[in-house]
Write a protein that holds these residues in place. Structure first.
Motif, PDB file in Angstrom:
ATOM      1  N   MET A 127       0.837  -1.189   0.000  1.00 23.49           N
ATOM      2  CA  MET A 127       0.000   0.000   0.000  1.00 23.49           C
ATOM      3  C   MET A 127       0.877   1.246   0.000  1.00 23.49           C
ATOM      4  SD  MET A 127      -2.996  -1.161   2.681  1.00 23.49           S
ATOM      5  CE  MET A 127      -1.828  -2.070   3.705  1.00 23.49           C
ATOM      6  N   ALA A 128       0.735   2.050  -1.029  1.00 29.41           N
ATOM      7  CA  ALA A 128       1.554   3.254  -1.151  1.00 29.41           C
ATOM      8  C   ALA A 128       1.136   4.314  -0.153  1.00 29.41           C
ATOM      9  CB  ALA A 128       1.454   3.800  -2.574  1.00 29.41           C
ATOM     10  N   SER A 129      -0.096   4.260   0.301  1.00 29.49           N
ATOM     11  CA  SER A 129      -0.626   5.261   1.225  1.00 29.49           C
ATOM     12  C   SER A 129      -1.470   4.561   2.274  1.00 29.49           C
ATOM     13  CB  SER A 129      -1.482   6.278   0.450  1.00 29.49           C
ATOM     14  OG  SER A 129      -2.222   7.081   1.347  1.00 29.49           O
ATOM     15  N   ASN A 130      -1.640   5.224   3.423  1.00 31.37           N
ATOM     16  CA  ASN A 130      -2.515   4.647   4.436  1.00 31.37           C
ATOM     17  C   ASN A 130      -3.945   5.128   4.271  1.00 31.37           C
ATOM     18  OD1 ASN A 130      -2.180   7.291   5.228  1.00 31.37           O
ATOM     19  ND2 ASN A 130      -1.901   6.804   7.402  1.00 31.37           N
ATOM     20  N   LEU A 131      -4.232   5.781   3.130  1.00 29.17           N
ATOM     21  CA  LEU A 131      -5.593   6.212   2.801  1.00 29.17           C
ATOM     22  C   LEU A 131      -6.118   5.406   1.630  1.00 29.17           C
ATOM     23  CD1 LEU A 131      -5.312  10.108   3.026  1.00 29.17           C
ATOM     24  CD2 LEU A 131      -6.230   8.534   4.745  1.00 29.17           C
ATOM     25  N   MET A 132      -7.433   5.288   1.558  1.00 28.43           N
ATOM     26  CA  MET A 132      -8.066   4.570   0.452  1.00 28.43           C
ATOM     27  C   MET A 132      -9.308   5.317  -0.001  1.00 28.43           C
ATOM     28  SD  MET A 132     -10.075   1.398   2.309  1.00 28.43           S
ATOM     29  CE  MET A 132     -11.458   1.698   3.417  1.00 28.43           C
ATOM     30  N   ARG A 133      -9.698   5.062  -1.239  1.00 24.12           N
ATOM     31  CA  ARG A 133     -10.958   5.590  -1.751  1.00 24.12           C
ATOM     32  C   ARG A 133     -12.098   4.699  -1.269  1.00 24.12           C
ATOM     33  NH1 ARG A 133     -11.716   4.922  -6.830  1.00 24.12           N
ATOM     34  NH2 ARG A 133     -10.015   3.417  -7.103  1.00 24.12           N
ATOM     35  N   ALA A 134     -13.204   5.323  -0.920  1.00 26.10           N
ATOM     36  CA  ALA A 134     -14.365   4.573  -0.463  1.00 26.10           C
ATOM     37  C   ALA A 134     -15.627   5.380  -0.726  1.00 26.10           C
ATOM     38  CB  ALA A 134     -14.249   4.263   1.030  1.00 26.10           C
ATOM     39  N   VAL A 135     -16.765   4.714  -0.576  1.00 25.09           N
ATOM     40  CA  VAL A 135     -18.066   5.367  -0.695  1.00 25.09           C
ATOM     41  C   VAL A 135     -18.776   5.231   0.644  1.00 25.09           C
ATOM     42  CG1 VAL A 135     -20.331   5.276  -1.812  1.00 25.09           C
ATOM     43  CG2 VAL A 135     -18.253   4.966  -3.166  1.00 25.09           C
ATOM     44  N   GLN A 136     -19.365   6.319   1.125  1.00 21.17           N
ATOM     45  CA  GLN A 136     -20.053   6.314   2.409  1.00 21.17           C
ATOM     46  C   GLN A 136     -21.426   6.960   2.291  1.00 21.17           C
ATOM     47  OE1 GLN A 136     -17.480   8.682   4.915  1.00 21.17           O
ATOM     48  NE2 GLN A 136     -16.342   6.901   5.662  1.00 21.17           N
ATOM     49  N   PHE A 137     -22.320   6.579   3.205  1.00 17.64           N
ATOM     50  CA  PHE A 137     -23.520   7.394   3.416  1.00 17.64           C
ATOM     51  C   PHE A 137     -23.582   7.753   4.902  1.00 17.64           C
ATOM     52  CE2 PHE A 137     -25.283   2.983   3.386  1.00 17.64           C
ATOM     53  CZ  PHE A 137     -25.894   2.926   4.632  1.00 17.64           C
ATOM     54  N   SER A 138     -24.248   8.863   5.203  1.00 15.77           N
ATOM     55  CA  SER A 138     -24.119   9.459   6.527  1.00 15.77           C
ATOM     56  C   SER A 138     -25.394   9.431   7.364  1.00 15.77           C
ATOM     57  CB  SER A 138     -23.655  10.915   6.395  1.00 15.77           C
ATOM     58  OG  SER A 138     -24.583  11.659   5.618  1.00 15.77           O
ATOM     59  N   LYS A 139     -26.504   8.926   6.796  1.00 16.17           N
ATOM     60  CA  LYS A 139     -27.762   8.924   7.553  1.00 16.17           C
ATOM     61  C   LYS A 139     -28.738   7.944   6.919  1.00 16.17           C
ATOM     62  CE  LYS A 139     -29.562  12.916   4.937  1.00 16.17           C
ATOM     63  NZ  LYS A 139     -28.349  13.110   4.124  1.00 16.17           N
ATOM     64  N   TYR A 140     -29.811   7.661   7.633  1.00 22.45           N
ATOM     65  CA  TYR A 140     -30.886   6.858   7.077  1.00 22.45           C
ATOM     66  C   TYR A 140     -31.700   7.693   6.089  1.00 22.45           C
ATOM     67  CZ  TYR A 140     -30.204   3.408  10.836  1.00 22.45           C
ATOM     68  OH  TYR A 140     -29.686   2.456  11.681  1.00 22.45           O
ATOM     69  N   GLY A 141     -32.112   7.042   4.998  1.00 22.81           N
ATOM     70  CA  GLY A 141     -33.053   7.677   4.086  1.00 22.81           C
ATOM     71  C   GLY A 141     -32.475   8.683   3.127  1.00 22.81           C
ATOM     72  N   GLY A 142     -31.153   8.788   3.038  1.00 24.63           N
ATOM     73  CA  GLY A 142     -30.550   9.800   2.174  1.00 24.63           C
ATOM     74  C   GLY A 142     -30.544   9.440   0.709  1.00 24.63           C
ATOM     75  N   GLY A 143     -30.735   8.146   0.395  1.00 24.59           N
ATOM     76  CA  GLY A 143     -30.765   7.719  -0.997  1.00 24.59           C
ATOM     77  C   GLY A 143     -29.440   7.904  -1.707  1.00 24.59           C
ATOM     78  N   VAL A 144     -29.493   7.847  -3.020  1.00 27.45           N
ATOM     79  CA  VAL A 144     -28.277   7.913  -3.821  1.00 27.45           C
ATOM     80  C   VAL A 144     -27.553   9.243  -3.646  1.00 27.45           C
ATOM     81  CG1 VAL A 144     -29.407   8.778  -5.907  1.00 27.45           C
ATOM     82  CG2 VAL A 144     -27.340   7.376  -6.109  1.00 27.45           C
ATOM     83  N   ALA A 145     -28.287  10.305  -3.334  1.00 28.65           N
ATOM     84  CA  ALA A 145     -27.666  11.623  -3.166  1.00 28.65           C
ATOM     85  C   ALA A 145     -26.725  11.651  -1.963  1.00 28.65           C
ATOM     86  CB  ALA A 145     -28.744  12.688  -3.011  1.00 28.65           C
ATOM     87  N   ASP A 146     -26.919  10.733  -1.009  1.00 26.60           N
ATOM     88  CA  ASP A 146     -26.091  10.715   0.198  1.00 26.60           C
ATOM     89  C   ASP A 146     -24.878   9.803   0.061  1.00 26.60           C
ATOM     90  OD1 ASP A 146     -25.508  11.543   2.841  1.00 26.60           O
ATOM     91  OD2 ASP A 146     -26.414   9.727   3.668  1.00 26.60           O
ATOM     92  N   LEU A 147     -24.676   9.200  -1.098  1.00 31.09           N
ATOM     93  CA  LEU A 147     -23.476   8.400  -1.341  1.00 31.09           C
ATOM     94  C   LEU A 147     -22.334   9.339  -1.702  1.00 31.09           C
ATOM     95  CD1 LEU A 147     -24.893   5.427  -3.462  1.00 31.09           C
ATOM     96  CD2 LEU A 147     -24.371   5.431  -1.015  1.00 31.09           C
ATOM     97  N   LYS A 148     -21.335   9.416  -0.859  1.00 28.00           N
ATOM     98  CA  LYS A 148     -20.236  10.358  -1.047  1.00 28.00           C
ATOM     99  C   LYS A 148     -18.925   9.613  -1.254  1.00 28.00           C
ATOM    100  CE  LYS A 148     -23.075  13.747  -0.108  1.00 28.00           C
ATOM    101  NZ  LYS A 148     -23.610  14.581  -1.211  1.00 28.00           N
ATOM    102  N   HIS A 149     -18.134  10.111  -2.199  1.00 23.51           N
ATOM    103  CA  HIS A 149     -16.795   9.577  -2.427  1.00 23.51           C
ATOM    104  C   HIS A 149     -15.819  10.266  -1.475  1.00 23.51           C
ATOM    105  CE1 HIS A 149     -17.811   7.319  -6.121  1.00 23.51           C
ATOM    106  NE2 HIS A 149     -18.717   8.266  -6.268  1.00 23.51           N
ATOM    107  N   VAL A 150     -15.101   9.459  -0.711  1.00 30.87           N
ATOM    108  CA  VAL A 150     -14.223   9.993   0.324  1.00 30.87           C
ATOM    109  C   VAL A 150     -12.879   9.273   0.302  1.00 30.87           C
ATOM    110  CG1 VAL A 150     -16.152  10.628   1.839  1.00 30.87           C
ATOM    111  CG2 VAL A 150     -15.144   8.341   2.033  1.00 30.87           C
ATOM    112  N   GLU A 151     -11.922   9.846   1.006  1.00 32.66           N
ATOM    113  CA  GLU A 151     -10.674   9.161   1.319  1.00 32.66           C
ATOM    114  C   GLU A 151     -10.627   8.957   2.820  1.00 32.66           C
ATOM    115  OE1 GLU A 151      -7.142  11.021  -0.180  1.00 32.66           O
ATOM    116  OE2 GLU A 151      -7.247   9.852  -2.029  1.00 32.66           O
ATOM    117  N   VAL A 152     -10.442   7.709   3.226  1.00 31.75           N
ATOM    118  CA  VAL A 152     -10.442   7.353   4.638  1.00 31.75           C
ATOM    119  C   VAL A 152      -9.257   6.430   4.911  1.00 31.75           C
ATOM    120  CG1 VAL A 152     -12.946   7.592   4.888  1.00 31.75           C
ATOM    121  CG2 VAL A 152     -11.974   5.377   4.219  1.00 31.75           C
ATOM    122  N   PRO A 153      -8.880   6.268   6.168  1.00 29.60           N
ATOM    123  CA  PRO A 153      -7.765   5.362   6.475  1.00 29.60           C
ATOM    124  C   PRO A 153      -8.072   3.917   6.079  1.00 29.60           C
ATOM    125  CG  PRO A 153      -8.198   6.823   8.324  1.00 29.60           C
ATOM    126  CD  PRO A 153      -9.326   7.018   7.356  1.00 29.60           C
TER     127      PRO A 153
END
Length: 327
Positions: free
Chosen positions: A1-27
């Motif tokens: 692993m070149a970095s200790n971060l990775m690309r991922a997809v998250q949602f932050s609440k119930y009922g947010g639907g596709v609009a709440d799917l966010k592209h993030v970098e996390v450990p």
């Protein structure tokens, strides 16, 4: 692993639907004592993923927000926990993830939920297997009591929504069990379901499709019900007096009906499938794929950057087979 971060997809609440799917970098997660860290090569989206987002399993899942969804993952192990005995870095595997995490570059899985992936099986094929394949296997073997070695007397089975993820596996497994299979699906998928082994295929929009009536007039010993768009009671008239109806997409209404049928002492049995991802069953399915006896049907493949499109297609309910996401 070149970095200790990775690309991922998250949602932050119930009922947010596709609009709440966010592209993030996390450990990158760290595997525990009995866990493995997998570099994800392919993941699949199941209805349970967006149902969890809609609050289907609240307050149990997700355990916390933000949440990385995805339960099915295939890839290569890059690190193992101190107590892991069965695997080492470099092993190709497929796994069911405890609570999610597959829609990312790396994911952690329990050793007991991870199985080896033979070189003959692609990452996409392997990722298509776990939840849908295990649900079909459990419905047929545990709920319906079918032996998949073909030693049972021929039984008549109806499989609804046969072109979906669970349905495509159920058709093939039922044929391994020597069943006569009648299946319902959309007109565009009739030839596909015939190619998977179904003996009779009915357009679900036709008059017979709406009730599951067999073209040959057969009564069903078992119904494997794989859709929420039609109530299971629609098919009761075409089930034998001692027949079994297995609902793979249970609702509160189904649970209530099960209790009511027990109270009224009906001889017909209604049961539900809450998928139990047993390692030995996943190993069995992987073996069947390797032997060419089971074929994962893949609807489409999306890069992680377009996971919103994959999510929308799954939640619309018209995918043929499985939807795959590749980081």
């Amino acid at each position: 692993m070149a970095s200790n971060l990775m690309r991922a997809v998250q949602f932050s609440k119930y009922g947010g639907g596709v609009a709440d799917l966010k592209h993030v970098e996390v450990p990158v997660p760290t595997p525990g004592k009995d866990e493995v860290l997998i570099k994800v090569e392919a993941a699949s989206i199941n209805p349970i993923d967006w149902k969890i987002q809609n609050g289907y399993a609240r307050p149990l899942l997700p355990r916390k927000f933000p949440h990385i969804p995805g339960i099915d993952a295939a890839g290569e192990i890059v690190k193992v926990g101190s107590g892991v005995q069965s695997f080492k870095a470099g092993d190709k595997v497929v796994a069911t993830l405890n609570g999610g995490g597959a829609l990312a570059e790396y994911a952690v899985a329990k050793e007991g939920s991870t199985v080896s992936r033979p070189s003959e099986i692609s990452a996409a094929e392997a990722a298509a297997l776990p939840i849908a394949g295990l649900a079909a296997h459990q419905a047929l073997t545990q709920n319906a009591g079918l032996k998949l070695d073909g030693t049972d007397p021929k039984t008549n089975i109806l499989i609804t929504a046969a072109s979906g993820g669970v349905g495509t596996f159920a058709v093939q497994l039922a044929k391994l069990g020597n069943a006569h299979v009648t299946a319902t699906c959309g007109a565009r998928n009739v030839d596909l379901i015939k190619s998977l082994g179904a003996d009779e295929v009915i357009d679900y929009k036709s008059p017979d499709g709406k009730t599951g009536k067999s073209p040959s007039g057969r009564k069903y010993d078992t119904v494997i019900h794989c859709t929420t768009s039609t109530p299971w009671s629609t098919f009761q008239a075409n089930v034998t007096p001692n027949g079994k109806i297995v609902d793979t997409t249970p609702s509160f209404g189904t649970m209530w009906s099960i209790g009511l049928k027990k109270i009224t002492f009906s001889k017909q049995q209604l049961s539900t499938v809450l998928t139990d991802p047993k390692k030995e069953n996943l190993e069995f399915l992987v073996k069947l794929v390797k032997q060419g006896k089971l074929k994962p049907v893949i609807d489409s493949t999306y890069p992680l950057s377009k996971v919103q499109e994959a999510w929308t297609k799954s939640s619309d309910g018209h995918a043929t087979g499985k939807i795959i996401v590749e980081p």
